[in-house]
Every structure is written in C-alpha cells, then in structure tokens.
Design an enzyme around this catalytic site. Structure first.
Site, PDB file in Angstrom:
ATOM      1  N   GLY A  15       0.832  -1.208   0.000  1.00 54.21           N
ATOM      2  CA  GLY A  15       0.000   0.000   0.000  1.00 54.21           C
ATOM      3  C   GLY A  15       0.859   1.248   0.000  1.00 54.21           C
ATOM      4  O   GLY A  15       1.890   1.291   0.664  1.00 54.21           O
ATOM      5  N   ARG A  76       1.160  -4.831  -5.981  1.00 52.36           N
ATOM      6  CA  ARG A  76       1.136  -6.106  -5.271  1.00 52.36           C
ATOM      7  C   ARG A  76       1.511  -7.156  -6.312  1.00 52.36           C
ATOM      8  O   ARG A  76       1.032  -7.117  -7.439  1.00 52.36           O
ATOM      9  CB  ARG A  76      -0.251  -6.352  -4.654  1.00 52.36           C
ATOM     10  N   ASP A 107       4.379  -4.990   6.264  1.00 55.42           N
ATOM     11  CA  ASP A 107       4.861  -6.318   6.663  1.00 55.42           C
ATOM     12  C   ASP A 107       4.921  -7.314   5.497  1.00 55.42           C
ATOM     13  O   ASP A 107       5.799  -8.179   5.473  1.00 55.42           O
ATOM     14  CB  ASP A 107       4.094  -6.875   7.860  1.00 55.42           C
ATOM     15  N   THR A 130       3.778   2.801   5.816  1.00 54.85           N
ATOM     16  CA  THR A 130       2.366   2.397   5.841  1.00 54.85           C
ATOM     17  C   THR A 130       1.598   3.366   6.720  1.00 54.85           C
ATOM     18  O   THR A 130       2.105   3.771   7.771  1.00 54.85           O
ATOM     19  CB  THR A 130       2.180   0.951   6.366  1.00 54.85           C
ATOM     20  N   ASP A 132      -0.803   2.676   8.504  1.00 54.21           N
ATOM     21  CA  ASP A 132      -1.442   1.973   9.624  1.00 54.21           C
ATOM     22  C   ASP A 132      -0.685   2.021  10.953  1.00 54.21           C
ATOM     23  O   ASP A 132      -1.256   1.705  11.995  1.00 54.21           O
ATOM     24  CB  ASP A 132      -1.673   0.504   9.251  1.00 54.21           C
ATOM     25  N   ASP A 134       1.439  -0.009  12.210  1.00 55.67           N
ATOM     26  CA  ASP A 134       1.242  -1.306  12.863  1.00 55.67           C
ATOM     27  C   ASP A 134       2.493  -2.185  12.839  1.00 55.67           C
ATOM     28  O   ASP A 134       2.388  -3.406  12.887  1.00 55.67           O
ATOM     29  CB  ASP A 134       0.070  -2.046  12.199  1.00 55.67           C
ATOM     30  N   ARG A 176      -7.881  -1.989   8.885  1.00 54.39           N
ATOM     31  CA  ARG A 176      -8.555  -3.286   8.821  1.00 54.39           C
ATOM     32  C   ARG A 176      -8.193  -4.136  10.032  1.00 54.39           C
ATOM     33  O   ARG A 176      -9.016  -4.817  10.603  1.00 54.39           O
ATOM     34  CB  ARG A 176      -8.140  -4.010   7.533  1.00 54.39           C
ATOM     35  N   GLU A 227     -12.268   0.558  10.013  1.00 53.97           N
ATOM     36  CA  GLU A 227     -12.973  -0.315   9.050  1.00 53.97           C
ATOM     37  C   GLU A 227     -12.994  -1.784   9.484  1.00 53.97           C
ATOM     38  O   GLU A 227     -13.889  -2.524   9.111  1.00 53.97           O
ATOM     39  CB  GLU A 227     -12.374  -0.164   7.640  1.00 53.97           C
ATOM     40  N   LEU A 257      -9.084   8.630   0.311  1.00 55.51           N
ATOM     41  CA  LEU A 257      -8.488   9.966   0.434  1.00 55.51           C
ATOM     42  C   LEU A 257      -7.475   9.994   1.589  1.00 55.51           C
ATOM     43  O   LEU A 257      -6.576  10.834   1.630  1.00 55.51           O
ATOM     44  CB  LEU A 257      -9.571  11.047   0.595  1.00 55.51           C
TER      45      LEU A 257
HETATM   46  P1  ADP Z   1       2.402  -4.353   2.617  1.00 54.33           P
HETATM   47  O1  ADP Z   1       3.870  -4.345   2.393  1.00 54.33           O
HETATM   48  O2  ADP Z   1       1.821  -2.969   2.594  1.00 54.33           O
HETATM   49  O3  ADP Z   1       2.008  -5.178   3.829  1.00 54.33           O
HETATM   50  P2  ADP Z   1       1.411  -6.520   0.864  1.00 54.33           P
HETATM   51  O4  ADP Z   1       0.979  -7.404   1.970  1.00 54.33           O
HETATM   52  O5  ADP Z   1       0.528  -6.365  -0.308  1.00 54.33           O
HETATM   53  O6  ADP Z   1       1.705  -5.019   1.333  1.00 54.33           O
HETATM   54  O7  ADP Z   1       2.822  -7.061   0.351  1.00 54.33           O
HETATM   55  C1  ADP Z   1       3.509  -6.421  -0.708  1.00 54.33           C
HETATM   56  C2  ADP Z   1       4.175  -7.435  -1.594  1.00 54.33           C
HETATM   57  O8  ADP Z   1       5.167  -8.165  -0.856  1.00 54.33           O
HETATM   58  C3  ADP Z   1       3.272  -8.532  -2.154  1.00 54.33           C
HETATM   59  O9  ADP Z   1       2.525  -8.111  -3.274  1.00 54.33           O
HETATM   60  C4  ADP Z   1       4.292  -9.576  -2.550  1.00 54.33           C
HETATM   61  O10 ADP Z   1       4.904  -9.269  -3.784  1.00 54.33           O
HETATM   62  C5  ADP Z   1       5.342  -9.443  -1.433  1.00 54.33           C
HETATM   63  N1  ADP Z   1       5.113 -10.499  -0.437  1.00 54.33           N
HETATM   64  C6  ADP Z   1       4.196 -10.519   0.556  1.00 54.33           C
HETATM   65  N2  ADP Z   1       4.232 -11.694   1.231  1.00 54.33           N
HETATM   66  C7  ADP Z   1       5.181 -12.445   0.625  1.00 54.33           C
HETATM   67  C8  ADP Z   1       5.692 -13.771   0.827  1.00 54.33           C
HETATM   68  N3  ADP Z   1       5.221 -14.557   1.783  1.00 54.33           N
HETATM   69  N4  ADP Z   1       6.669 -14.191   0.005  1.00 54.33           N
HETATM   70  C9  ADP Z   1       7.169 -13.404  -0.966  1.00 54.33           C
HETATM   71  N5  ADP Z   1       6.717 -12.159  -1.214  1.00 54.33           N
HETATM   72  C10 ADP Z   1       5.749 -11.674  -0.432  1.00 54.33           C
END
Ligand code: ADP
Length: 326
Positions: A15, A76, A107, A130, A132, A134, A176, A227, A257
């Site tokens: 995100g 993603r 994360d 992020t 959040d 978190d 979330r 949310e 927003l």
């Molecule tokens: P955020 O970093 O905001 O938590 P996401 O959970 O969408 O966002 O994770 C971002 C990207 O990190 C994913 O689209 C994926 O490419 C990679 N990713 C997440 N989990 C894994 C995993 N278990 N193994 C490999 N890549 C991962």
C-alpha cells in the site's frame, strides 16, 4: 564501511503512503553522498521481475519531498511469492550488478524481502512505509501522521454540519487490523466514541453513552469506526444504533483519500531520517533489518520481529477518548 556495496536499489511496495517519496529521495541522495550508484525499481517486486530498474541521480528525486504517493509506483505482486518469480527478480538485479536492496513498505513487503535476502544472499533493509502504524520496532511508520491529519481535517468539517443539524455521525476510517488511525483521530478530532478492531464492539454501551450525550445537550456526536471493527463497519453500526435510538444518523466513509495528499512535516522528517539511516546501515553491514524510530532515536529491528510481533493497542489512549468525551 563495507567496500563491496557499490550499487543500491530502492523500491516501494504494498500500500502506498504519503512520505514514501521523501524516503526515496533520502535513500538516493544519501547513497550518492557516500559515493554509491543508486537505482530505482518501479512497481515494487513486479518491477524487479519485469526488469524495470533504472539509475537514479540527485536530480531524479528533486521536487518530490512534498508529493504524496510514490514516484516509483507500487504494486502487489503474486509472482514474487513463487521461487521462479524471485529467481527472475534476482537475475535482473544481477544483470544491473545491484549489491543491496532497500525496500519501503509494510509487513508483506518485509516478508518478501526477508525470504529473497536469505535465498540469494542479498543485503536488504526495510523502511516502514504504511499509514497503519502497525509495525513492531518503530514508534511511527511513514504516512501515519499525514493520514491522521487528513482524517481530523475531515472530522472538523463533518462536525460543522453535525452541529448545525443535531446529527450523529459515524465516520469510518482506515484500519482493517489496527485501530491506531481511529484512536489518534478520535482524540485529535474530539470524537465522542471510537470503535477499533482490537476491542469488542458493544452496541449497548455505545447507545447508553450517546443517550447521556443527548441528555447533556451535546450539539453533535461523532463516532469514529475503524474499518476492521467487529460491528461490521460504520453503516451496520449506524443501523443498529438507529434501531435503538431515534436520532438523525449519518455515515461518512473516508476511504482512499486517507492515503493521499502532501506529507506532513513530521512524515517528511521521519522519512528523511529513516532513508539516510537505511543507507548508512546497509553500508555498515546491517542486513535483514527494519530501520525505525524509537523514543526519537534510530533503531534497527530484525525483519522477522518487525513482521511477527503485534503492536498492542495503547489502552491509555482508549481511556483518553472516553475521559475527554464526557
Ligand atoms: P504491505 O507491504 O503494505 O504489507 P502486501 O501485503 O501487499 O503489502 O505485500 C507487498 C508485496 O510483498 C506482495 O505483493 C508480494 O509481492 C510481497 N510479499 C508478501 N508476502 C510475501 C511472501 N510470503 N513471500 C514473498 N513475497 C511476499
């Protein structure tokens, strides 16, 4: 300083969050300051797989400190979760002779970075980006402060109309799994109550509180709903409250927003500090760490801990909402 790191790539993933650009700028300029060659990877891990890797110079990051979003774009990427996808990504990094990676995200981003770094012996540092807030290992994540400011600006406006019509407003904010934005904006926006995912939602208690407010002739009431709260979202809660309590009830879902806008001074400074510390850390041999800020000092935390450990919600902030809403 480690001699073998000469070429460092940076990406944003997951995100987006306001302040990511300030972090990119800081990483790039800090790297250049230390005589390194800097690269940007577009679209997060997707760009690593698609070979969207380009050199960045000092000018590439000019005039972005104030801009929301991320100039590197974010995505993603399911393919990065597969060994084949990560192999292609590694081959592309090798082609560009990239020695180390700095990833800005949450994360999920850190989970991918941790796996990739172990698989291909690639030094990596994570920067928490992020809204959040978190992540374990930092008091604040990049974007949280801006998101809070956006939310309280909206609450202030909603309160004007709520007060003019004696209305009860339910304002749904992002979160979330985490209620940090809800809690902070409830305090900053002077809300009457807050509902967050970390706590059970008791409609009876909420109705009772709102009835007291009505008796006390409060001119407006605003309830902040994260949310992910357990009452099913602001619309459902508003419906349930309305069944029990005859009051003109409105719902406002703030939505995306909250992710946008120019980062606050706090987020720009945080992002700049973390970006510089990430580069210095990686050049000093730190690996698979998240750089964060704890009690206003730069701290490094193992990525595995940053991912796994839950941030407990601060009970004193919940108490504060209730104390100030009498
Ligand atoms: P955020 O970093 O905001 O938590 P996401 O959970 O969408 O966002 O994770 C971002 C990207 O990190 C994913 O689209 C994926 O490419 C990679 N990713 C997440 N989990 C894994 C995993 N278990 N193994 C490999 N890549 C991962």
């Amino acid at each position: 300083m480690s001699k073998n790191i000469e070429r460092i790539a940076v990406l944003t993933s997951g995100g987006d969050a306001p302040g990511m650009n300030a972090a990119i700028r800081s990483v790039v300029r800090s790297g250049i300051y230390f005589g390194k060659q800097m690269f940007g990877i577009s679209q997060g891990y997707q760009g690593m797989i698609n070979n969207e890797i380009t050199p960045l110079n000092s000018k590439s990051v000019s005039n972005i400190v104030q801009r929301g979003g991320t100039i590197l774009k974010t995505a993603r990427c399911m393919a990065f979760k597969t060994p084949e996808g990560r192999k292609t990504a590694y081959e592309n990094l090798k082609h560009h002779k990239i020695d180390a990676l700095i990833v800005i995200g949450g994360d999920g981003t850190f989970t991918g970075a941790e796996i990739f770094s172990r698989e291909y012996n690639m030094p990596v540092i994570g920067i928490p980006g992020t809204i959040d807030n978190d992540l374990f290992g930092t008091d604040f994540t990049i974007g949280f402060d801006t998101a809070n400011n956006t939310v309280i600006e909206a609450i202030d406006k909603i309160r004007d109309t709520a007060a003019s019509h004696d209305r009860l407003f339910f304002v749904e904010v992002m979160g979330r799994d985490a209620g940090h934005i809800a809690l902070w904006s409830a305090i900053g926006g002077g809300a009457e109550a807050v509902l967050i995912p970390e706590k059970e939602t008791h409609i009876d208690d909420l109705v009772e509180k709102l009835m007291v407010d009505l008796k006390n002739q409060k001119t407006s009431s605003i309830v902040i709903v994260a949310e992910g709260d357990h009452g099913g979202g602001a619309f459902k809660i508003a419906e349930k409250v309305k069944e029990r309590f005859n009051y003109d009830t409105k719902v406002s879902i703030l939505g995306h927003l909250q992710r946008g806008g120019s980062p606050t001074s706090f987020d720009r400074v945080l992002a700049s500090r973390l970006g510089q510390a990430a580069v210095e850390g990686i050049l000093k041999g730190k690996n698979r760490k998240m750089v964060g800020i704890i009690s206003n000092r730069i701290e490094f935390t193992d990525l595995t801990l940053a991912i796994k450990n839950q941030i407990e919600v601060d009970e004193s902030l919940i108490d504060l909402v209730n104390i100030l809403a009498i």
